[in-house]
Design a protein around this motif. Structure first.
Motif, short mmCIF file in Angstrom:
data_model
loop_
_atom_site.label_atom_id
_atom_site.label_comp_id
_atom_site.label_asym_id
_atom_site.label_seq_id
_atom_site.Cartn_x
_atom_site.Cartn_y
_atom_site.Cartn_z
N GLU A 130 0.56 -1.16 -0.11
CA GLU A 130 -0.07 0.03 -0.06
C GLU A 130 0.94 1.10 -0.12
O GLU A 130 0.36 2.25 -0.76
CB GLU A 130 -0.88 0.02 1.10
CG GLU A 130 -2.11 -1.22 1.10
CD GLU A 130 -2.79 -0.71 -0.14
OE1 GLU A 130 -3.25 0.26 -0.46
OE2 GLU A 130 -3.16 -2.07 -0.84
N ASP A 131 2.21 1.26 0.68
CA ASP A 131 2.90 2.30 0.77
C ASP A 131 3.53 2.89 -0.80
O ASP A 131 3.55 3.77 -1.15
CB ASP A 131 3.89 2.09 2.01
CG ASP A 131 3.32 2.40 3.11
OD1 ASP A 131 2.50 2.98 3.41
OD2 ASP A 131 4.23 1.70 4.12
N TRP A 132 3.68 1.37 -1.27
CA TRP A 132 4.46 1.75 -2.58
C TRP A 132 3.30 2.34 -3.68
O TRP A 132 3.56 3.08 -4.54
CB TRP A 132 4.73 0.09 -3.19
CG TRP A 132 5.69 0.16 -4.25
CD1 TRP A 132 7.04 0.06 -4.15
CD2 TRP A 132 5.61 0.40 -5.63
NE1 TRP A 132 7.82 0.17 -5.57
CE2 TRP A 132 6.77 0.44 -6.40
CE3 TRP A 132 4.41 0.75 -6.30
CZ2 TRP A 132 6.83 0.44 -7.80
CZ3 TRP A 132 4.70 0.81 -7.85
CH2 TRP A 132 5.83 0.87 -8.43
N ARG A 133 2.33 1.65 -3.57
CA ARG A 133 1.04 2.27 -4.47
C ARG A 133 0.67 3.76 -4.21
O ARG A 133 0.41 4.39 -4.97
CB ARG A 133 -0.34 1.34 -4.16
CG ARG A 133 -0.20 0.02 -4.73
CD ARG A 133 -1.52 -0.74 -4.26
NE ARG A 133 -1.53 -2.13 -4.98
CZ ARG A 133 -2.03 -2.99 -4.18
NH1 ARG A 133 -2.50 -3.03 -3.05
NH2 ARG A 133 -1.87 -4.37 -4.95
N GLU A 134 1.04 4.22 -2.95
CA GLU A 134 0.61 5.67 -2.81
C GLU A 134 1.83 6.62 -3.48
O GLU A 134 1.60 7.61 -3.64
CB GLU A 134 0.77 5.96 -1.42
CG GLU A 134 -0.41 5.20 -0.60
CD GLU A 134 -0.19 5.57 1.11
OE1 GLU A 134 0.58 6.36 1.22
OE2 GLU A 134 -1.26 5.33 1.86
N VAL A 135 3.08 5.95 -3.62
CA VAL A 135 4.07 7.02 -4.46
C VAL A 135 4.45 6.31 -5.85
O VAL A 135 5.31 6.62 -6.34
CB VAL A 135 5.09 6.72 -3.74
CG1 VAL A 135 5.12 7.50 -2.32
CG2 VAL A 135 5.80 5.45 -3.18
N ASP A 136 3.32 5.34 -6.33
CA ASP A 136 3.45 4.82 -7.81
C ASP A 136 3.32 6.20 -8.73
O ASP A 136 2.42 6.77 -8.69
CB ASP A 136 2.59 4.02 -7.97
CG ASP A 136 2.65 3.15 -9.43
OD1 ASP A 136 3.29 3.81 -10.14
OD2 ASP A 136 1.83 2.29 -9.58
#
Length: 329
Positions: A272-278
């Protein structure tokens, strides 16, 4: 290798002020002609030096050299407790290769290697990483895992999240991640992560996690880069040149806990953290796998870290690997 005289000469010039040939010769205990030869050698390393008649020599822009004690001063207790060593090299072929060779000799995990310059720095798919002296971060960490390579699948994505968190702490905004392991700022590459794993398929293995991060690079030094790029100076608005020792320390504060905890937490805890900064979601991209090329709109990543791409027919496709670039048409 960088000679002791070269190291001393660089230390004299890092303040960015003019120093006469006589002054430098006296400080180094060599002749003025020897100073000139050493300055020529520094130029061959990519260190830009200005020579002005009547004033002397200075660096084109000030430089701060990496120093292990200064880096340690920025480490939190948690991170410093995970280290088994921290080495700073003036010149090295590749920080990743160096640690991989030590790993094969049985060196324990937790060893960090940084360099002022790499002569054979590695990017994805064997590309050379442009590495001017004293301008960027070239950092690698050796870590040992017990569950084999499959147990650390997605580690590069987790370290990507850690990198963004570190950059935000340093004041960098609008930074994001381009799948699978690049750091971007406004569609310009700021850095990249390269992880190399070796060991048993279902037993102990070691990983060398490397990061190349552009900090303060001139247009001339970046001419060899074959894509749009940015450095941390530009990201921070050019108001001040970042202290590379602080940058290194903050990065280690975020990277080391991820490496220590990853086998217990796995990729799911970072998705989820990765998706937020994708920075790719909704963008049209081209993905190359060998001789095959695919185009589509990025729909994010799934829970396994695979890239999701909607093609021209509206079909959602999953990719475990591939070379991704923003489409220019």
């Amino acid at each position: 290798m960088i000679s002791p005289v070269d190291r001393q000469l660089i230390a004299l010039l890092v303040d960015g002020r003019f120093h006469s040939g006589t002054e430098l010769a006296g400080a180094l205990g060599v002749s003025r002609s020897a100073v000139w030869k050493h300055l020529q050698g520094l130029s061959e390393l990519g260190i830009e030096i200005l020579a002005v008649s009547g004033k002397g020599y200075r660096l084109a822009t000030p430089m701060d050299l990496l120093d292990s004690e200064r880096i340690f001063a920025y480490l939190h207790h948690r991170a410093s407790g995970l280290l088994t060593g921290l080495e700073v090299h003036g010149l090295i072929a590749s920080t990743n290769t160096y640690l991989h060779e030590l790993a094969e000799q049985g060196v324990p995990g937790g060893l960090v290697c940084l360099a002022e310059r790499q002569t054979a720095g590695k990017g994805r798919r064997g590309r050379q990483w442009v590495s001017p002296f004293g301008r960027n971060i070239y950092l690698s960490i050796l870590w040992r895992f017990q569950g084999g390579p499959a147990a650390i699948a997605g580690l590069s994505l987790a370290l990507g999240v850690a990198t963004i968190q570190a950059l935000r702490q340093l004041g960098a905004h609008d930074v994001g991640l381009k799948w699978p392991n690049d750091i971007y700022w406004r569609q310009r590459k700021l850095g990249g992560i390269l992880i190399e794993v070796s060991g048993e398929s279902d037993g102990p293995c070691h990983a060398v996690a490397g990061l190349g991060l552009n900090v303060d690079m001139s247009t001339k030094q970046g001419e060899a880069i074959d894509q749009d790029w940015a450095d941390l100076v530009a990201v921070l608005g050019g108001s001040a040149r970042p202290d590379r020792n602080r940058v290194s320390g903050v990065l280690l504060n975020h990277w080391l806990p991820v490496l220590a905890e990853f086998e217990q937490r796995t990729l799911v805890d970072y998705i989820e953290d990765w998706r937020e900064v994708d920075c790719m979601v909704g963008k049209t991209v081209d993905i190359s796998i060998g001789s095959l090329a695919h185009r589509g709109t990025v729909a994010g990543i799934d829970d396994q870290g695979f890239l999701l791409l909607t093609d021209a027919n509206g079909e959602l496709r999953r990719f475990a690997s591939g070379e991704v670039s923003f489409s220019k048409s």
